[in-house]
Scaffold this motif. Structure first.
Motif, PDB file in Angstrom:
ATOM      1  N   MET A   1      -3.985  58.971  22.540  1.00  0.00           N
ATOM      2  CA  MET A   1      -4.859  58.682  23.638  1.00  0.00           C
ATOM      3  C   MET A   1      -6.286  57.873  23.198  1.00  0.00           C
ATOM      4  SD  MET A   1      -5.229  61.749  26.337  1.00  0.00           S
ATOM      5  CE  MET A   1      -3.737  62.363  27.000  1.00  0.00           C
ATOM      6  N   ALA A   2      -6.533  56.985  24.211  1.00  0.00           N
ATOM      7  CA  ALA A   2      -8.007  56.392  23.647  1.00  0.00           C
ATOM      8  C   ALA A   2      -8.986  57.457  24.211  1.00  0.00           C
ATOM      9  CB  ALA A   2      -8.096  55.050  24.576  1.00  0.00           C
ATOM     10  N   ARG A   3     -10.338  57.141  23.831  1.00  0.00           N
ATOM     11  CA  ARG A   3     -11.579  57.793  24.488  1.00  0.00           C
ATOM     12  C   ARG A   3     -12.346  56.612  25.124  1.00  0.00           C
ATOM     13  NH1 ARG A   3      -8.639  61.201  24.185  1.00  0.00           N
ATOM     14  NH2 ARG A   3      -8.506  63.042  22.796  1.00  0.00           N
ATOM     15  N   ILE A   4     -12.797  56.686  26.284  1.00  0.00           N
ATOM     16  CA  ILE A   4     -13.632  55.893  26.964  1.00  0.00           C
ATOM     17  C   ILE A   4     -15.279  56.366  27.087  1.00  0.00           C
ATOM     18  CG2 ILE A   4     -11.602  54.668  27.954  1.00  0.00           C
ATOM     19  CD1 ILE A   4     -12.388  56.200  30.627  1.00  0.00           C
ATOM     20  N   ALA A   5     -16.060  55.364  27.531  1.00  0.00           N
ATOM     21  CA  ALA A   5     -17.228  55.986  27.526  1.00  0.00           C
ATOM     22  C   ALA A   5     -18.151  54.641  28.330  1.00  0.00           C
ATOM     23  CB  ALA A   5     -18.012  56.418  26.442  1.00  0.00           C
ATOM     24  N   GLY A   6     -19.259  55.056  29.065  1.00  0.00           N
ATOM     25  CA  GLY A   6     -19.729  53.995  29.882  1.00  0.00           C
ATOM     26  C   GLY A   6     -21.147  54.238  30.450  1.00  0.00           C
ATOM     27  N   MET A   7     -22.075  53.211  30.662  1.00  0.00           N
ATOM     28  CA  MET A   7     -23.403  53.618  31.115  1.00  0.00           C
ATOM     29  C   MET A   7     -23.764  52.595  32.308  1.00  0.00           C
ATOM     30  SD  MET A   7     -26.745  54.793  29.226  1.00  0.00           S
ATOM     31  CE  MET A   7     -28.292  55.154  30.106  1.00  0.00           C
ATOM     32  N   VAL A   8     -24.146  52.779  33.202  1.00  0.00           N
ATOM     33  CA  VAL A   8     -24.691  51.832  34.194  1.00  0.00           C
ATOM     34  C   VAL A   8     -26.032  52.285  34.551  1.00  0.00           C
ATOM     35  CG1 VAL A   8     -24.112  50.537  36.261  1.00  0.00           C
ATOM     36  CG2 VAL A   8     -22.348  51.473  34.828  1.00  0.00           C
ATOM     37  N   GLY A   9     -26.898  51.139  34.674  1.00  0.00           N
ATOM     38  CA  GLY A   9     -28.366  51.301  35.010  1.00  0.00           C
ATOM     39  C   GLY A   9     -29.324  51.811  34.014  1.00  0.00           C
ATOM     40  N   GLY A  10     -30.345  52.375  34.236  1.00  0.00           N
ATOM     41  CA  GLY A  10     -31.130  52.481  33.269  1.00  0.00           C
ATOM     42  C   GLY A  10     -31.801  51.481  32.667  1.00  0.00           C
ATOM     43  N   GLU A  11     -31.799  51.259  31.121  1.00  0.00           N
ATOM     44  CA  GLU A  11     -32.415  49.988  30.527  1.00  0.00           C
ATOM     45  C   GLU A  11     -30.948  49.235  29.922  1.00  0.00           C
ATOM     46  OE1 GLU A  11     -35.383  49.129  30.019  1.00  0.00           O
ATOM     47  OE2 GLU A  11     -36.409  50.565  31.113  1.00  0.00           O
ATOM     48  N   PRO A  12     -30.764  48.166  30.718  1.00  0.00           N
ATOM     49  CA  PRO A  12     -29.317  47.550  30.494  1.00  0.00           C
ATOM     50  C   PRO A  12     -29.114  46.983  28.816  1.00  0.00           C
ATOM     51  CG  PRO A  12     -30.019  46.956  32.635  1.00  0.00           C
ATOM     52  CD  PRO A  12     -31.139  47.784  31.984  1.00  0.00           C
ATOM     53  N   ALA A  13     -30.239  46.369  28.496  1.00  0.00           N
ATOM     54  CA  ALA A  13     -30.366  45.926  27.150  1.00  0.00           C
ATOM     55  C   ALA A  13     -29.945  47.097  26.129  1.00  0.00           C
ATOM     56  CB  ALA A  13     -31.688  45.307  26.803  1.00  0.00           C
ATOM     57  N   GLY A  14     -30.087  48.255  26.412  1.00  0.00           N
ATOM     58  CA  GLY A  14     -29.683  49.324  25.482  1.00  0.00           C
ATOM     59  C   GLY A  14     -28.665  49.724  25.493  1.00  0.00           C
ATOM     60  N   ASN A  15     -27.834  49.728  26.935  1.00  0.00           N
ATOM     61  CA  ASN A  15     -26.584  50.552  27.188  1.00  0.00           C
ATOM     62  C   ASN A  15     -25.438  50.249  26.194  1.00  0.00           C
ATOM     63  OD1 ASN A  15     -27.954  51.263  29.410  1.00  0.00           O
ATOM     64  ND2 ASN A  15     -26.899  50.088  30.888  1.00  0.00           N
ATOM     65  N   ALA A  16     -25.226  49.078  25.481  1.00  0.00           N
ATOM     66  CA  ALA A  16     -24.052  49.051  24.848  1.00  0.00           C
ATOM     67  C   ALA A  16     -24.282  49.837  23.585  1.00  0.00           C
ATOM     68  CB  ALA A  16     -23.925  47.491  24.571  1.00  0.00           C
ATOM     69  N   SER A  17     -25.501  49.920  22.955  1.00  0.00           N
ATOM     70  CA  SER A  17     -25.582  50.620  21.685  1.00  0.00           C
ATOM     71  C   SER A  17     -25.456  52.140  22.116  1.00  0.00           C
ATOM     72  CB  SER A  17     -27.006  50.384  21.173  1.00  0.00           C
ATOM     73  OG  SER A  17     -28.102  50.487  21.853  1.00  0.00           O
ATOM     74  N   ILE A  18     -25.920  52.669  23.256  1.00  0.00           N
ATOM     75  CA  ILE A  18     -25.713  53.808  23.569  1.00  0.00           C
ATOM     76  C   ILE A  18     -24.376  54.166  23.672  1.00  0.00           C
ATOM     77  CG2 ILE A  18     -26.150  55.605  25.365  1.00  0.00           C
ATOM     78  CD1 ILE A  18     -28.909  54.437  26.017  1.00  0.00           C
ATOM     79  N   VAL A  19     -23.412  53.266  24.382  1.00  0.00           N
ATOM     80  CA  VAL A  19     -21.935  53.665  24.521  1.00  0.00           C
ATOM     81  C   VAL A  19     -21.439  53.624  23.229  1.00  0.00           C
ATOM     82  CG1 VAL A  19     -19.915  52.620  25.553  1.00  0.00           C
ATOM     83  CG2 VAL A  19     -22.048  52.585  26.955  1.00  0.00           C
ATOM     84  N   ARG A  20     -21.734  52.820  22.318  1.00  0.00           N
ATOM     85  CA  ARG A  20     -21.068  52.977  20.900  1.00  0.00           C
ATOM     86  C   ARG A  20     -21.283  54.176  20.231  1.00  0.00           C
ATOM     87  NH1 ARG A  20     -18.689  49.245  17.899  1.00  0.00           N
ATOM     88  NH2 ARG A  20     -19.068  47.482  19.485  1.00  0.00           N
TER      89      ARG A  20
END
Length: 261
Positions: A1-20
């Motif tokens: 299986m894979a594992r997924i995660a995501g974030m929408v809203g908040g501070e968009p510039a930092g969302n990618a690093s949070i998801v990682r």
């Protein structure tokens, strides 16, 4: 299986690093992590081979589990699901899936996040909210880095588990063991738009009339359904494995799998 995660809203510039970071909590060093961003959203997936995640125009999509195309009985792909979404919408595309799955799709054109979980909740999915932002993940501990989540145990949930029977672990299918982290119930869709969340079922059990056919006919029908179910789930399985309890259910599955392999 894979594992997924995501974030929408908040501070968009930092969302990618949070998801990682969220995915880093639940995968080993040998798993590849891919994070894609579009506007206010960042979606990620981790897998030891090819993470099931893609960007297609205004769409971001990530999948977990082993989703199957109900009509063909074959594994569903990210691209296939995207095509179904464009033709009939998220609820219709999800209803056409079978098997074990969790799927997330962000549509930048409508600024909408869609998340769904399979009919029996075999693939886990949790989410947390703070203000107008939302984060989701395959595992609750992934959300410890997300705004609004907490590592503090939810006493109500723990009490239900302690006092309940192991066969009924999800007595509150909307809760998690942690404060501030909710669980998407099995057979449900979550829609996030403009900071608002709507959770609704896309599937539920149907009441059927009492079966009055001859026992031989019913037995053959049951055998056929069970054989087809095992066949579909064996399709594409790299290393089939089975958990045996010693009872009739698991033994029947293994015997049918042996006939098919």
């Amino acid at each position: 299986m894979a594992r997924i995660a995501g974030m929408v809203g908040g501070e968009p510039a930092g969302n990618a690093s949070i998801v990682r970071r969220m995915l880093g909590h639940v995968v080993g060093e040998d798993a590849g992590i891919v994070v894609l961003a579009s506007g206010p959203a960042a979606l990620g997936a981790a897998h030891r081979s090819a993470p099931p995640i893609a960007a297609d125009g205004d769409l971001l999509i990530a999948m977990d589990g082993r989703p199957l195309d109900r009509a063909r009985g074959s594994p569903e792909t990210v691209q296939g699901f995207t095509e179904r979404y464009r033709r009939g919408g998220f609820a219709d595309a999800t209803a056409r899936l079978d098997g074990t799955f969790a799927v997330a799709l962000f549509d930048r054109a409508t600024e909408t996040l869609w998340v769904a979980r399979d009919r029996f909740g075999e693939a886990p999915l949790y989410y947390a909210r703070q203000g107008g932002a939302i984060a989701f993940a395959s595992r609750p501990r992934s959300l410890w880095d997300a705004p609004g989540a907490s590592r503090r145990p939810r006493r109500e949930y723990l009490a239900l588990v302690a006092a309940g029977h192991y066969r009924y672990f999800d007595q509150r299918p909307d809760l998690s063991p942690y404060d501030g982290i909710a669980q998407l119930p099995a057979g449900h869709i979550l829609e996030w738009r403009a900071g608002r969340v709507n959770v609704r079922p896309y599937w539920s059990f149907e009441a059927w009339p009492e079966m009055s056919d001859d026992e031989t006919v019913l037995a053959e029908r049951y055998r056929s359904l069970l054989l087809d179910s095992v066949r579909v789930r064996l399709a594409g399985a790299e290393r089939p494995a089975f958990t045996l309890s010693g009872g009739m259910d698991s033994s029947s599955v293994v015997c049918l799998a042996d006939r098919l392999l």
